[in-house]
Write an enzyme that holds these catalytic residues in place. Structure first.
Site, mmCIF file in Angstrom:
data_model
loop_
_atom_site.group_PDB
_atom_site.id
_atom_site.type_symbol
_atom_site.label_atom_id
_atom_site.label_comp_id
_atom_site.label_asym_id
_atom_site.label_seq_id
_atom_site.Cartn_x
_atom_site.Cartn_y
_atom_site.Cartn_z
ATOM 1 N N GLN A 284 5.536 -36.741 -38.225
ATOM 2 C CA GLN A 284 5.393 -35.318 -37.941
ATOM 3 C C GLN A 284 3.970 -34.843 -38.198
ATOM 4 O O GLN A 284 3.391 -34.101 -37.405
ATOM 5 C CB GLN A 284 6.384 -34.517 -38.792
ATOM 6 C CG GLN A 284 7.827 -34.652 -38.361
ATOM 7 C CD GLN A 284 8.055 -34.111 -36.963
ATOM 8 O OE1 GLN A 284 7.975 -32.918 -36.714
ATOM 9 N NE2 GLN A 284 8.321 -35.005 -36.032
ATOM 10 N N PHE B 253 9.122 -28.262 -28.915
ATOM 11 C CA PHE B 253 7.959 -27.600 -29.505
ATOM 12 C C PHE B 253 7.999 -26.077 -29.371
ATOM 13 O O PHE B 253 6.962 -25.419 -29.380
ATOM 14 C CB PHE B 253 6.658 -28.132 -28.881
ATOM 15 C CG PHE B 253 6.582 -29.625 -28.812
ATOM 16 C CD1 PHE B 253 6.510 -30.380 -29.974
ATOM 17 C CD2 PHE B 253 6.620 -30.283 -27.601
ATOM 18 C CE1 PHE B 253 6.456 -31.762 -29.921
ATOM 19 C CE2 PHE B 253 6.568 -31.662 -27.531
ATOM 20 C CZ PHE B 253 6.495 -32.403 -28.693
ATOM 21 N N ILE C 7 -2.067 -46.245 6.862
ATOM 22 C CA ILE C 7 -1.733 -47.554 6.300
ATOM 23 C C ILE C 7 -1.693 -47.392 4.785
ATOM 24 O O ILE C 7 -2.666 -46.940 4.171
ATOM 25 C CB ILE C 7 -2.769 -48.614 6.699
ATOM 26 C CG1 ILE C 7 -2.770 -48.807 8.225
ATOM 27 C CG2 ILE C 7 -2.491 -49.939 5.997
ATOM 28 C CD1 ILE C 7 -3.827 -49.766 8.722
ATOM 29 N N VAL C 8 -0.555 -47.725 4.193
ATOM 30 C CA VAL C 8 -0.426 -47.574 2.739
ATOM 31 C C VAL C 8 -0.106 -48.917 2.110
ATOM 32 O O VAL C 8 0.625 -49.725 2.667
ATOM 33 C CB VAL C 8 0.664 -46.536 2.361
ATOM 34 C CG1 VAL C 8 0.365 -45.190 2.982
ATOM 35 C CG2 VAL C 8 2.040 -47.001 2.748
ATOM 36 N N GLU D 109 5.282 -28.217 -38.248
ATOM 37 C CA GLU D 109 4.248 -27.388 -37.621
ATOM 38 C C GLU D 109 2.889 -27.426 -38.298
ATOM 39 O O GLU D 109 1.859 -27.276 -37.636
ATOM 40 C CB GLU D 109 4.715 -25.931 -37.607
ATOM 41 C CG GLU D 109 5.977 -25.661 -36.841
ATOM 42 C CD GLU D 109 6.443 -24.240 -37.037
ATOM 43 O OE1 GLU D 109 6.337 -23.452 -36.094
ATOM 44 O OE2 GLU D 109 6.893 -23.924 -38.157
ATOM 45 N N GLY E 43 -0.200 -48.969 -1.867
ATOM 46 C CA GLY E 43 0.415 -48.585 -3.129
ATOM 47 C C GLY E 43 1.022 -47.208 -3.138
ATOM 48 O O GLY E 43 1.690 -46.818 -4.092
#
Length: 1333
Positions: free
Chosen positions: A1198, A802, A263-264, A1265, A266
Site C-alpha cells: 500500500q 481509488f 496491407i496489414v 492513502e 500486426g
C-alpha cells in the site's frame, strides 16, 4: 463457395471456425466464445498489456518456433491461422499445477487488485519461453508494455527477478560492484542500523522452472505448415473481407485487384484507427508467412530487411549486427536501436512490422526520421515489376512522385552502412521514457569531408512537429561547407527554427516546448558529433568539457533494487497466530492464474442484453432534439432509454441520471442504447442524432469560476490565532500560488455491471464493480420505485477503484437496472476505457493562493491560504474534498496564526470525485510550496525550514484537536539519517557544479496524515460470521476488496480471534444481502472498521461457545461446532462497530474529526536533463509509522503503490482538455501513468517499531492513502534541480510552480540560450489546442 476454415490452437486445444467475422478480435473471442476470461480488457488499444497472450508460430523453412507476446485486443482472429495461442489459463491453474511464474508472482506479493496480473504473467512467460534465464534488461523490457496502478511495480520485478541469472545479478558490470549490493556510488548499501526483518518470501519454496514441462507446439500445425500447399485464404462477413495471401505472387495479385485495401501485418496501425477514429476498410490484405517479406540480407554496403519483419525482430537483428561490425559502419543501426528500445512495449513491437511502420508514416514515427536521414531505400513490387524509391522526406510527405503506387507492395528496406566521417544520431522526448509516443523526435546525419571537419552532407528530420515527418532541407543545404563549430551551431539553430515552424494552435499543444526541443536536439547532435570527431582524430579535436559532456548521457535507469525494514512478530506470539505476518494476498494465486472472477468475467445470462451510453459532445448547451429513429431501426437494437422514460426519477441531489433539456459537460449521459450484443449497441449509439444549442457562459477553469462566482456552496473556513496581527510583526511577507492538475483514477478494470431481474416481486440483483454497494442499492430502488429490500447488490472483488467507483457507478447502475426491469432481461454494461475516462471525473484540479509572514530564521508566524477545487458540473464529493483539504492542509507544521478558506467551484467539466488522498495531496502540496518559497527567501534549505516549523510534541491542530507529534518527528529524524541526507546533499552540489546540462536535486517531505471519516455514522461497520459443523467458518463484512487486501486481513482477524487456521476460514465477497447498510469503502479505514466488526462477531461466538470449549479444551472446531449444534447453540453471530467518535463544527471551526494520524517522511533524489526536461528518480527512502502492522507484505504494498501513484500525480499524469471542454486524454496512449521505467532505481522502505493505539484494530493504522502525498518529494526534488540550473544561468527569484512537473515544464523552466531563441506567440493571437483546467 464455402468460406475456408480458420484453424488454430488455444492452450493445446484445437479450434476450428467455419464462419469467421473478420472484425472479431482475439480478446472478445477468448472471453465470449471460449469463456477464457483470464485475459482482461484494459484499454482496447494495446497500451496497458492487460490482454497479453502468447502466440507461437512454426517456420517450416527454418524448422523453428517463434514465441512472442501480443495484445489480444489488437489481434484479429483471422490472422491466427496455423498458430498456437497460449493464455494465462493454459500455463497453470489451482486444479492441476501452477506455473512457476504464477507461483512467484503470488508469493512475492506482486498482486493487489489483480486485474493486470494475467497480462504480467503472460509477458513474463513469453520471455521465459525464449530466454529461460533472462537478464534484468530483458526482464524490464518484457514488462515495459504492461501497466499496473496498484503495486508500484517493485514486487513484480522482485518476483520476475528470481528467474534471472544469479537471481537478477548484473554480473558486476556496473563499477565492478554487484547490482544487488549497490548503495550510493556503488558502496555497500544501507548500513545505517542494519535492522533485520523477516523475508517477505522465501525463494527456497519456489518450484524450479522446467522448460521441458511447457505446452508443446501442436504437431498438427507443423504438418500443415510443412505439407499443405500454400493457398490464399479469404474470410468474409457482410461488412468486411479478409484476404491472406501466402505467396508474394498472390499478394501482388491481391493488391492489383484491390489497390485501396491496406496491407496489414500486426494490425497495430490500422486497428486503432478502426477502433478509435471510426475508419472502416471493407477489404484488408494480410500476408501470412511470405518468405520474401522476412528476408535478412547483409552485404558490405548495408542491410536489407524484409518489410514483414516485426520491430522486435529488427531490434534483435540490429543488436547482432552492431556487435559484429566496426562502429563507423553501424551509425544508423545504433541510432535505430536506441529508438527501438523505447518504442512501444514488447507486445506492440512483436506485432508491428517494419514495413507497416514505414508506410503508415505517422507524424510521431520514431524510425522514419532515422531511416530517411540514413539514405534508406524501399524495394517495391507490383504487376508492372520491381521498383526502388528513396525513403525520403518527399516519401514521408506522401508526394505523388515519391510515394508507393496503389498497386505496389513494399517488399524490403535497404539500410546502408555508415561511412567514415559520417555520424548519425537519434533523439526523442516523450511524457514517459518508455511505451509513450514522442512529443518530438529527430534523426540527424552529417558527413564530413575527409579529415577536415567541414560539412559535406547534412540531413535533419523531425517528427511530432507537423502532420508528418518534417525535414530542414533548406537549412541543411545552407550549412554545407561550414566547419563544425559553435558559430555553425548558432546559425543552424536559427535556420532550423525559421524552416521548421509550428503555429501557436498546432495540434498536440506544447508548442514552445516543441520549438525548444527542435534546437535542443540540434545542440545534442552537435556535441555527439564533436565527441565522434575526437574519437576519429584525437589530435585535432579537443575533448568535451565535463559541463558539455553531461548533455550527452541519457537518463537510463540502472537495475532496480530495494530494501525493506518492517516489523518483527513478537517472539511470544503463537506460531499459528497470523497477525503481523507477511501473509500472501489470499486471491494472489487466483489473480495469477486468471481464475479470479471480476464483474465482466461472469458468465452470460440467458437472453442477456447490452447497454451503452450516448454522451454529450457539448460542455454547456440546450438539447434541441434527440432523433432515435435511425438507431432504433438497426438490427439487434431493443430500446433506447431517455430521461422521458425515467419520468420523475431523474435527479438525485445535484446528479442527473440522464440529461433532460440541458447538458452541463462533455460526457454527460444523454441516453442509453440497449441491444442484443455489445457491438450492435455501440454501433447504434453512433446513429443517435442529438442537436444542441450552445449556452453561455462556458466555465472550464477555476479562474473562470472565480470570475463568475460559480461555487457550489459558501466558503468553508478554519482559523486559529490572530493572522492579521501576526503579519504586522513578520520580518517578511510573500504571496504566491500553485496550480495542481487533476488525475485520472485509471483503475485497470473499467466500470462494469450486470443487472439480473429475478422475475418475482420486482426483485433485482446487481453484480457491480463498486466501492459502495448500499448507495447503488438505494439509488436503484428509488429509480425503480421499489423498497430497498428487493434490490440486492453483490461485489466479489473490484479491479482497482481509488475512489472512482461510487457516484457515477451508482448513476450508471440505476439506468442499467431500469433497462433490465423494463424488459425483464439481464442487462450488462461495461465501459470502454475512453468512455470511462470521459464520463467519470477524477481528482480535483486545485488552486492554492497563499500569503505568508515569516521571520528571517525561517519561522512562519502568519499564513493566509485560499483553496479552490474544480468540482465539475455536479457536487459529487467536491465539498468534502475542500473540507478535508482545509482540515489536513497543515500537514506536519504548527502555524500559530492560520486562516484557511476553501471553495468548491462549479464548472462545465465532468464531476470530479474522490481519489486516493481526498484533497490532501493537493492541499498538502500548497503548504509545501509555501514552505519551500519561505526557505528560498531566507537563504535556508527547505529541510531546515520544515524542521523549524514542524510539530514536535503534544500540540493542537488548527481545528483544536490534540495529538502527540513525537512519532512524526521520529519519522523525520529517522528518514534524514537513513537517507544520509547531509552527505548526499553535498554530493548533489558537487555533481551540479560539474555538470551544466544535467542537474540533481533532493527533497525530504514530512507527513502527518489524519485518518477518519468525519462522523460516527460514516464509520460504523458490521460483519457476519458463521461456523459450520465441519469446523470451517464463513465471514462476511461490509468492506470491498479492491486490491488493498481487506479480505485477507479479515480472515487473519478470524484466525486470531477463533484460534482457527486461516485455511478453515472463507470469504465469498460483499453483499447487501448478508451485511446491509454498509458505508463506502475508502478513506484508509476499511480494514480498521470492518476488522473491529469481525472481531466483535468472533468474540460474541467465543463468549457463547466458551462453556462448550472449556469442557473440551483439547477438542477441534469440528467437535465444538457439533456439540453446539446438539445443544441448540447458535453458530452465527453479527458483529458491529458503531464508529469512532468523530465530529467537526464548521461554524466554530473546531472538533475531533480524526481518530488517529499516520506519520512518515520521504526523501527523493532526482536527476533532470535540462535540454529535454526528462527526469529520473535515482533513489527514494520512506519511513512510516504504521502502528502495529497486521500484514507487513500488504502494508508495504500500500505504501509503495500509493507513493508511485502520487509520483505520477506530481510529475507525468496530465489531463488535456480542448478550449471547448473536450477531454483529449482518453486512454493510455494519451494519458501516461507511471510504468516500470519510472520507478526509483533505489527504494528503501522502513516501518518504525510497533506502537500501541488502544482504539484501533490491534493497534494497526490504515495506510491506503497517506503514501500518495509522499510522491511530492519527487516534485520538490525536481524543483531543487531546476533551481540549481536557473541559479547557474544567473536567473534569480522564484518561478511559478505548477503540478504536474512534466518534461515540458521542467525544460521551459531551465531557461537558457535555446529557450531565448524560439519565437513566442502573443497571447490572444491564436486559439490554443488545449487549456489547463
Amino acid at each position: 463457395m464455402d468460406p475456408p476454415q480458420l484453424l488454430f490452437y488455444v492452450n493445446g486445444q484445437k479450434v476450428v471456425e467455419n464462419n469467421v467475422d473478420p472484425e472479431m478480435m482475439l480478446l472478445p473471442y477468448l472471453r465470449k466464445n471460449l469463456r477464457l476470461t483470464g485475459t482482461k480488457y484494459g484499454c482496447g488499444g494495446g497500451g496497458c498489456g492487460a490482454c497479453t497472450v502468447m502466440i507461437s508460430r512454426y517456420n517450416p523453412s527454418t524448422k523453428s518456433i517463434r514465441h512472442h507476446p501480443v495484445n489480444a485486443c489488437l489481434t484479429p482472429i483471422c490472422s491466427l491461422y496455423g498458430t498456437a495461442v497460449t493464455t494465462v489459463e493454459g500455463i497453470g491453474n489451482t486444479r492441476t499445477r501452477l506455473h512457476p511464474v504464477q507461483e512467484r508472482i503470488a508469493k512475492c506479493h506482486s498482486t493487489q487488485c489483480g486485474f493486470c496480473t494475467p497480462g504480467m504473467v503472460m509477458s513474463m512467460y513469453a520471455l521465459l519461453r525464449n530466454h529461460p534465464e533472462p537478464s534484468l534488461d530483458q526482464l524490464t523490457d518484457a514488462l515495459g508494455g504492461n501497466l499496473c496502478r496498484c503495486t508500484g511495480y517493485r514486487p513484480i520485478i522482485d518476483a520476475c527477478k528470481t528467474f534471472c541469472r544469479a537471481s537478477g545479478c548484473c554480473e558486476s558490470k556496473e563499477n565492478g560492484v554487484c547490482c544487488l549490493d549497490q548503495g550510493i556510488n556503488g558502496s555497500a548499501e544501507f548500513q545505517e542500523g542494519d535492522e533485520t526483518s523477516p523475508e517477505l518470501f522465501s525463494e527456497k519454496e519456489f518450484q524450479p522452472l522446467d522448460p521441458t514441462q511447457e505446452l508443446i507446439f501442436p504437431p498438427e500445425l507443423m504438418r500443415i505448415a510443412e505439407k499443405q500447399p500454400p493457398k490464399t485464404r479469404v474470410f468474409y462477413s457482410n461488412r468486411m473481407t479478409w484476404i491472406s495471401p501466402v505467396t508474394l505472387e498472390e499478394l501482388v495479385e491481391a493488391k492489383f485487384k484491390y489497390p485501396g485495401a491496406p496491407i496489414v501485418m500486426g494490425y497495430t496501425s490500422v486497428g486503432p484507427e478502426v477502433k478509435f477514429k471510426g475508419v472502416f476498410h471493407p477489404i484488408i490484405i494480410s500476408p501470412d508467412r511470405i518468405e520474401e517479406l522476412s528476408i535478412i540480407n547483409q552485404t558490405g554496403d548495408g542491410l536489407t530487411l524484409g518489410a514483414g519483419l516485426s520491430l522486435d525482430q529488427v531490434k534483435d537483428i540490429l543488436t547482432d549486427v552492431v556487435q559484429k561490425l566496426p562502429e563507423e559502419t553501424t551509425q544508423t543501426y545504433r541510432a535505430l536501436l536506441k529508438h527501438l528500445r523505447t518504442l512501444a512495449g514488447s507486445q506492440i513491437r512483436n506485432m508491428a512490422s517494419l514495413g507497416g511502420h514505414i508506410v503508415s508514416r505517422h507524424l510521431d514515427s520514431d524510425l522514419n526520421p532515422l531511416l530517411a536521414v540514413g539514405n534508406c531505400t524501399l524495394n517495391l513490387l507490383s504487376k508492372d515489376g520491381k521498383r526502388q524509391i528513396p525513403l525520403s522526406e518527399q516519401f514521408l510527405r506522401k508526394c505523388p512522385d515519391s510515394d508507393l503506387k496503389p498497386q505496389e507492395v513494399l517488399v524490403s528496406v535497404n539500410i546502408p552502412c555508415s561511412r567514415k566521417w559520417e555520424f548519425v544520431s537519434a533523439f526523442r522526448q516523450a511524457q514517459r521514457q518508455q511505451n509513450a509516443l514522442a512529443i518530438v523526435n529527430s534523426g540527424m546525419r552529417v558527413l564530413f569531408r575527409e579529415g577536415g571537419g567541414v560539412i559535406k552532407e547534412l540531413s535533419i528530420l523531425y517528427g511530432g512537429v507537423g502532420p508528418t515527418t518534417i525535414g530542414a532541407k533548406n537549412s541543411c543545404q545552407k550549412l554545407i561547407g561550414r566547419p563544425w563549430n559553435e558559430e555553425m551551431l548558432d546559425t543552424a539553430c536559427r535556420l532550423v527554427l525559421d524552416e521548421v515552424t509550428l503555429a501557436g494552435s498546432a495540434p498536440g499543444g506544447k508548442v514552445e516546448f516543441k520549438r525548444t526541443l527542435i534546437i535542443s536536439f540540434l545542440f545534442k547532435f552537435y556535441l555527439e558529433v564533436l565527441q565522434g570527431l575526437k574519437r576519429e582524430d584525437p589530435g585535432h579535436y579537443p575533448s568535451l568539457t565535463n559541463n558539455y559532456e553531461s548533455a550527452l548521457e541519457d537518463l537510463h535507469s540502472k537495475h532496480h533494487w530495494r530494501t525493506l525494514t518492517h516489523q518483527n512478530v513478537d517472539s511470544m506470539q503463537l506460531p499459528q497466530d497470523p497477525i503481523g505476518r507477511p501473509i500472501m494476498h489470499l486471491s494472489g494465486i487466483k489473480h495469477a492464474t486468471g481464475e479470479a472472477i471480476y464483474c465482466d468475467d461472469m458468465p452470460a445470462v440467458d437472453r442477456e442484453l447490452f447497454l451503452t451510453f450516448v454522451t454529450s459532445s457539448r460542455a454547456h448547451a440546450k438539447i434541441v432534439s434527440i432523433d432515435l429513429s435511425e438507431a432504433l431501426s438497426l438490427p439487434g437494437v431493443v430500446d433506447i432509454i431517455t430521461a422521458d422514460h425515467l419520468q420523475d426519477a431523474t435527479t438525485f441531489g445535484t446528479e442527473t441520471l440522464l440529461a433532460t433539456d440541458k447538458v452541463h459537460c462533455v460526457g454527460q449521459l444523454v441516453c442509453a442504447v440497449i441491444a442484443d450484443s455489445e457491438t450492435r449497441a455501440k454501433q447504434a449509439a453512433k446513429h443517435v442524432k442529438v442537436v444542441y444549442r450552445d449556452l453561455e457562459p462556458l466555465i472550464l477553469t477555476i479562474e473562470e469560476a472565480i470570475q463568475h462566482k460559480s461555487f457550489f456552496e459558501s466558503e468553508r473556513k478554519l482559523e486559529c490565532g490572530n493572522v492579521d496581527e501576526a503579519f504586522k510583526i513578520a520580518d517578511q511577507i510573500l504571496e504566491g500560488e500553485i496550480h495542481i492538475g487533476g488525475q485520472e483514477h485509471f483503475y485497470m478494470e473499467t466500470q462494469s455491471m450486470l443487472v439480473v431481474p429475478k422475475g418475482e416481486d420486482g426483485e433485482i440483483d446487481i453484480y457491480v464493480s463498486t466501492q459502495f454497494p448500499k448507495h447503488i442499492q438505494d439509488i436503484v430502488a428509488a429509480t425503480l420505485k421499489l423498497s430497498v429490500n428487493k434490490v440486492m447488490c453483490h461485489v466479489r472483488r473490484v479491479g482497482g477503484a481509488f475512489g472512482g467507483k461510487v457516484g457515477k457507478t451508482s448513476i450508471m447502475a440505476a439506468i442499467t437496472a431500469f433497462a433490465a426491469s423494463k424488459h425483464g432481461r439481464a442487462v450488462r454494461c461495461t465501459l470502454e476505457r475512453g468512455e470511462d475516462m470521459l464520463i467519470t471525473g477524477g481528482r480535483h484540479p486545485y488552486l492554492g493562493k497563499y500569503k505568508v509572514g515569516f521571520m528571517r530564521d525561517g519561522r512562519i508566524v502568519a499564513l493566509d491560504v485560499e483553496h479552490y477545487c474544480n468540482g465539475g458540473s455536479s457536487l459529487d464529493e467536491s465539498l468534502w474534498v475542500i473540507e478535508m483539504g482545509l482540515l489536513k492542509m497543515d500537514n506536519a507544521y504548527k502555524f500559530p496564526n492560520l486562516r484557511c478558506r476553501g471553495w468548491a467551484c462549479r464548472t462545465n467539466l465532468p464531476s470530479h470525485t474522490a481519489l486516493r488522498g481526498f484533497g490532501f495531496p493537493q492541499a498538502g502540496l500548497v503548504t509545501e510550496a509555501c514552505v519551500t518559497e519561505v526557505a528560498i527567501r531566507c537563504g535556508l534549505s527547505p529541510e531546515q525550514v520544515r524542521t523549524i516549523n514542524m510539530y514536535k510534541q503534544i500540540d493542537n491542530t488548527h481545528y483544536k484537536q490534540e495529538f502527540s507529534a513525537k512519532t512524526l518527528f521520529e519519522c523525520w529524524r529517522e528518514c534524514m539519517a537513513k537517507c544520509s541526507y547531509s552527505e548526499r546533499k553535498t554530493a548533489v552540489g558537487k555533481f551540479n557544479a560539474e555538470n551544466s546540462w544535467k542537474k540533481r536535486g533532493m527533497a525530504v517531505i514530512p507527513l502527518k496524515f489524519p485518518v477518519g471519516v468525519g462522523s460516527v455514522a460514516m464509520g460504523q461497520a458490521a460483519a457476519l460470521v458463521h461456523i459450520y459443523l465441519d469446523g470451517s467458518a464463513l465471514v462476511s463484512h461490509g468492506g470491498i476488496e479492491m486490491g488493498q487486501g481487506v479480505h485477507t486481513k479479515m480472515i487473519q482477524v478470524v484466525s486470531r480471534e477463533l484460534k482457527m487456521p486461516m485455511s478453515s476460514v472463507h470469504l465469498r465477497g460483499t453483499s447487501t444481502e448478508t451485511v446491509p447498510n454498509t458505508n463506502a469503502s475508502g478513506g484508509s479505514v476499511v480494514a480498521d472498521l470492518n476488522g473491529l466488526a469481525v472481531k466483535d462477531a468472533c468474540q460474541t461466538l467465543l463468549k457463547r461457545l466458551e462453556p462448550i470449549i472449556s469442557k473440551n479444551p483439547q477438542g477441534t472446531w469440528k467437535d465444538w461446532a457439533q456439540t453446539a449444534f446438539d445443544q441448540s447453540v447458535s453458530l452465527s453471530a453479527v458483529g458491529y462497530f458503531r464508529g469512532y467518535e468523530s465530529n467537526i463544527n464548521w461554524e466554530k471551526g473546531e472538533g475531533h474529526p480524526f481518530e488517529y494520524f499516520v506519520y512518515g517522511a520521504a526523501c527523493s533524489e532526482v536527476e533532470i536533463d535540462c535540454l529535454t526536461g526528462d527526469h529520473k528518480n535515482i533513489r527514494t527512502d520512506i519511513v512510516m509509522d504504521v502502528g502495529h502492522s497486521i500484514n507487513p507484505a500488504l502494508d508495504i504494498g500500500q505504501v509503495e503503490g500509493a507513493f508511485i501513484q502520487g509520483m505520477g500525480l506530481y510529475t507525468i499524469e496530465e489531463l488535456s482538455y480542448s478550449p471547448q471542454g473536450i477531454l483529449y486524454s482518453r486512454g493510455p496512449n494519451q494519458y501516461k501513468i507511471p510504468a516500470i521505467c519510472d520507478i526509483p532505481t533505489e527504494m528503501h522502505i522502513s516501518f518504525l517499531p510497533p506502537s500501541e493505539h488502544s482504539n484501533t484494530l490491534y493497534s494497526s493504522k490504515g495506510l491506503g492513502e497517506s503514501g500518495v502525498f509522499l510522491g511530492c518529494s519527487v516534485f520538490f526534488a525536481i524543483h531543487d534541480a531546476v533551481r540549481a540550473a536557473r541559479q547557474e544561468r544567473g536567473i534569480s527569484g522564484p518561478w511559478k510552480l505548477t503540478s504536474p512537473l512534466t518534461p515540458e515544464k521542467i525544460r521551459m523552466a531551465c531557461e537558457d540560450k535555446f529557450t531565448k531563441m524560439i519565437p513566442r506567440d502573443e497571447p490572444g493571437s491564436y486559439v490554443p489546442w488545449n487549456i489547463p483546467v
